[in-house]
Design a protein around this motif. Sequence first.
Motif, mmCIF file in Angstrom:
data_model
loop_
_atom_site.group_PDB
_atom_site.id
_atom_site.type_symbol
_atom_site.label_atom_id
_atom_site.label_comp_id
_atom_site.label_asym_id
_atom_site.label_seq_id
_atom_site.Cartn_x
_atom_site.Cartn_y
_atom_site.Cartn_z
ATOM 1 N N THR A 236 0.641 4.106 -2.762
ATOM 2 C CA THR A 236 0.654 5.131 -2.792
ATOM 3 C C THR A 236 1.558 6.234 -3.933
ATOM 4 O O THR A 236 0.804 7.263 -3.876
ATOM 5 N N PHE B 138 -9.202 0.206 1.936
ATOM 6 C CA PHE B 138 -8.773 -1.370 1.873
ATOM 7 C C PHE B 138 -8.663 -1.501 3.534
ATOM 8 O O PHE B 138 -9.197 -2.534 3.752
ATOM 9 N N SER C 258 0.620 -1.035 -0.142
ATOM 10 C CA SER C 258 -0.033 0.395 0.176
ATOM 11 C C SER C 258 0.477 1.303 -0.079
ATOM 12 O O SER C 258 -0.134 2.191 -0.828
ATOM 13 N N GLY D 22 -7.357 4.629 0.289
ATOM 14 C CA GLY D 22 -6.343 4.151 1.260
ATOM 15 C C GLY D 22 -7.734 4.078 2.814
ATOM 16 O O GLY D 22 -7.177 3.927 3.825
#
Length: 110
Positions: A8, A54, A4, A51
Amino acid sequence: SESSAIATFVITGGAGVLFAIGGTGKQVGSITWNQFIGAADLLLGLMFVLGVVFPIWNSTSPYESSIQPFLAVAAIGGGASLMFIGIDWVRGGHYFDVSSYEPGPILSRG
């Protein structure tokens, strides 16, 4: 998690590049400056929504996620509105008039 964080970084970096290209006011092929800006807005809005979604989706119980409900609603609402603005700018500004933006020190048309 590491994946992640990488996602990002890639999404934010991609949006930054699109903002920089759109900020020049130039057309690249058939893609206009406002479409670059709109795509960048869309990416950032998607990042805000994902964000929040998930971590909630991956938690095994509703109490395991560290995301507070109010902040989740605010992030999803803000991300969705940014995505709406981005889609509108890509389409040419039906709701937000992109033709009203005057050239500045960076944005030079023509």
